[in-house]
Design a protein around this motif. Structure first.
Motif, short mmCIF file in Angstrom:
data_model
loop_
_atom_site.label_atom_id
_atom_site.label_comp_id
_atom_site.label_asym_id
_atom_site.label_seq_id
_atom_site.Cartn_x
_atom_site.Cartn_y
_atom_site.Cartn_z
N GLY A 11 39.97 41.79 43.60
CA GLY A 11 39.83 42.90 42.67
C GLY A 11 39.55 44.23 43.37
O GLY A 11 40.09 45.28 42.99
N THR A 12 38.71 44.20 44.38
CA THR A 12 38.33 45.45 45.06
C THR A 12 39.55 46.12 45.67
O THR A 12 39.77 47.33 45.48
CB THR A 12 37.29 45.14 46.17
OG1 THR A 12 36.17 44.48 45.58
CG2 THR A 12 36.83 46.41 46.85
N ASP A 58 41.37 47.60 35.05
CA ASP A 58 40.75 46.55 35.86
C ASP A 58 40.48 45.39 34.90
O ASP A 58 39.55 45.43 34.10
CB ASP A 58 39.46 47.09 36.47
CG ASP A 58 38.68 46.03 37.23
OD1 ASP A 58 38.88 44.84 36.96
OD2 ASP A 58 37.84 46.40 38.07
N GLN A 103 37.71 40.70 34.89
CA GLN A 103 36.87 39.79 34.08
C GLN A 103 37.62 39.23 32.89
O GLN A 103 37.25 38.18 32.37
CB GLN A 103 35.63 40.54 33.59
CG GLN A 103 34.63 40.88 34.68
CD GLN A 103 33.97 39.65 35.29
OE1 GLN A 103 33.88 38.60 34.64
NE2 GLN A 103 33.52 39.77 36.52
N LYS A 115 37.89 34.65 39.74
CA LYS A 115 37.21 34.68 38.44
C LYS A 115 37.80 33.68 37.46
O LYS A 115 37.25 33.46 36.40
CB LYS A 115 37.30 36.08 37.82
CG LYS A 115 36.85 37.21 38.72
CD LYS A 115 35.36 37.18 38.97
CE LYS A 115 34.95 38.42 39.77
NZ LYS A 115 33.60 38.32 40.30
N CYS A 128 27.94 41.78 42.39
CA CYS A 128 28.57 42.47 43.52
C CYS A 128 27.63 43.47 44.15
O CYS A 128 28.04 44.24 45.00
CB CYS A 128 29.84 43.15 43.06
SG CYS A 128 31.02 41.99 42.44
C1 LIG Z 1 35.44 44.15 36.89
C2 LIG Z 1 35.50 43.84 38.35
N1 LIG Z 1 36.30 44.56 39.14
C3 LIG Z 1 36.41 44.33 40.45
C4 LIG Z 1 35.69 43.32 41.05
C5 LIG Z 1 35.84 43.07 42.53
O1 LIG Z 1 36.61 41.91 42.71
P1 LIG Z 1 36.63 41.12 44.11
O2 LIG Z 1 35.25 40.60 44.32
O3 LIG Z 1 37.68 40.08 43.93
O4 LIG Z 1 37.02 42.09 45.15
C6 LIG Z 1 34.82 42.54 40.27
C7 LIG Z 1 33.99 41.48 40.88
O5 LIG Z 1 33.07 40.99 40.29
C8 LIG Z 1 34.74 42.81 38.88
O6 LIG Z 1 33.94 42.09 38.08
#
Ligand SMILES: Cc1ncc(COP(=O)(O)O)c(C=O)c1O
Length: 385
Positions: free
Chosen positions: A74-75, A179, A182, A205, A329
């Motif tokens: 996600g990041t 995004d 979730q 997730k 996170c």
């Molecule tokens: C809404 C949301 N965006 C982005 C991320 C980041 O995802 P990742 O940990 O796969 O990089 C998270 C992680 O919890 C998240 O909940």
């Protein structure tokens, strides 16, 4: 001590990898090892498999395979969306609008872009954690390149009015990034129906492998890549492809979609009963953040007044329940969450918060036990017993 000794209530932080997913990963790791960018028969085979995994992921989302860019999660997907659009936009469109409750992957990237000259607007949310559409509308204009508002919040589970956000963005000629890290697998989710131009997913997730994600990029439109080098992923994400990870993610997406209704339908009822029991036991000493808004079926964000959520989470851990502390996170952070602050919670209310995010395997008896423990722990933590 093993995973079997615990009731895992932290699905918003990460879901267990499904057996079919692990099997697909192992099969690809053993057999599809050739580099799809090389020039020999096994590379050609790997290239075909690469196309197939794009097709499978795209078909789950109802989009074109060329619109799928696999990433490390996600990041990275969020960074590619924000940086990619903002750096590709002309000088006349240097404004970015994000909601104040976005994940740090969005907020900190927005801040970096701001430091590099972009103008960033932060849209407020209501007391229930829903983005204020009137305020958002006010912030979006002819200079906006991108609007980024998440599908569902990672701390509260609150679902945002994404289709309206898309309309506002498009009304000003801007693009819309969602995004959906979730939300995927828990709600019916089709980027084309929402009208978003970019959408982030993270495999961890929904039962996929950790460290895998994707960015949906409508019509493979122009983005400036974050990682440069080779021409992989339509030139948008350089580096030898993680074919086993991609295949495993595609399977996880298929299973999550197929099982969504059966898996998550009953969970909302159990989550609601947990909340009812907590209110019955603790009255005004407990606050359920975001409860009045549409939410994901499995998340409950609970403020226990006058105690620290961390103390509650530690007690619950010792009693066999793994729960979250706002956002997983942000390890080591002691400040209360930016999400709860944006919702107008006081420091005291926010510091007393835990996040319960059930999985499809939760039982009514486990949820009842969790409620009992929360009530008993609260009484002892406040010294009321
Ligand atoms: C809404 C949301 N965006 C982005 C991320 C980041 O995802 P990742 O940990 O796969 O990089 C998270 C992680 O919890 C998240 O909940």
């Amino acid at each position: 001590m093993s995973t079997k000794d615990y009731v895992y209530c932290d699905y918003a932080a990460g879901a267990p990898c499904r057996p079919q997913v692990a099997a697909e990963w192992a099969r690809f790791a053993a057999h599809e090892f050739a580099n799809p960018g090389a020039h020999h028969p096994l590379a050609y085979l790997a290239r075909r498999k690469l196309m197939e995994v794009h097709e499978r992921a795209a078909s789950v989302l109802g989009v074109d395979p060329r619109e799928i860019v696999f990433t490390s999660g996600g990041t990275e997907s969020d960074a590619l969306a924000l940086r990619g659009v903002m750096k590709a936009a002309g000088q006349g469109r240097n404004e970015l609008v994000v909601s104040g409750i976005e994940h740090h992957a969005v907020l900190l990237e927005a801040q970096r872009l701001e430091a590099e000259g972009a103008v960033v607007h932060y849209a407020p949310v209501s007391r229930d954690g829903v983005v204020d559409l009137a305020a958002l509308q006010h912030m979006v204009g002819p200079k906006t390149a991108l609007v980024s508002v998440m599908y569902a919040n990672n701390e509260t589970g609150v679902i945002q009015p994404v289709a309206q956000v898309a309309e506002i963005a498009h009304g000003a000629g801007a693009r819309y990034h969602c995004d959906a890290v979730q939300a995927f697998g828990k709600v019916e989710l089709a980027p084309r129906e929402i009208g978003c131009d970019l959408m982030s997913l993270a495999a961890a997730k929904f039962g996929g492998p950790k460290g895998m994600g994707l960015l949906y990029n409508q019509m493979n439109s122009r983005l400036v890549p974050v990682v440069v080098g080779g021409p992989q992923e339509w030139g948008l994400r350089a580096g030898t492809e993680d074919l086993p990870g991609m295949a495993a993610m595609a399977v996880a997406m298929e299973v999550a979609k197929a099982e969504r209704v059966a898996a998550w339908g009953p969970v909302a009822t159990i989550r609601d009963s947990l909340e009812t029991k907590l209110v019955a036991g603790l009255g005004a000493n407990v606050r359920l953040n975001g409860k009045q808004a549409p939410r994901l079926p499995n998340v409950s964000n609970i403020s226990f007044l006058h105690i620290e959520g961390q103390a509650m989470a530690i007690e619950l851990g010792e009693q066999g329940f793994c729960v979250g502390l706002g956002s997983a996170c942000a390890p080591g952070e002691t400040d209360p969450s930016h999400v709860l602050a944006a919702m107008g919670l006081s420091w005291e209310d926010a510091i007393g918060c835990i996040r319960v995010s059930f999985g499809p395997d939760i039982t009514q008896a486990q949820s009842d036990r969790l409620a009992e423990l929360c009530i008993a722990n609260y009484t002892s933590l406040r010294g009321l017993g």
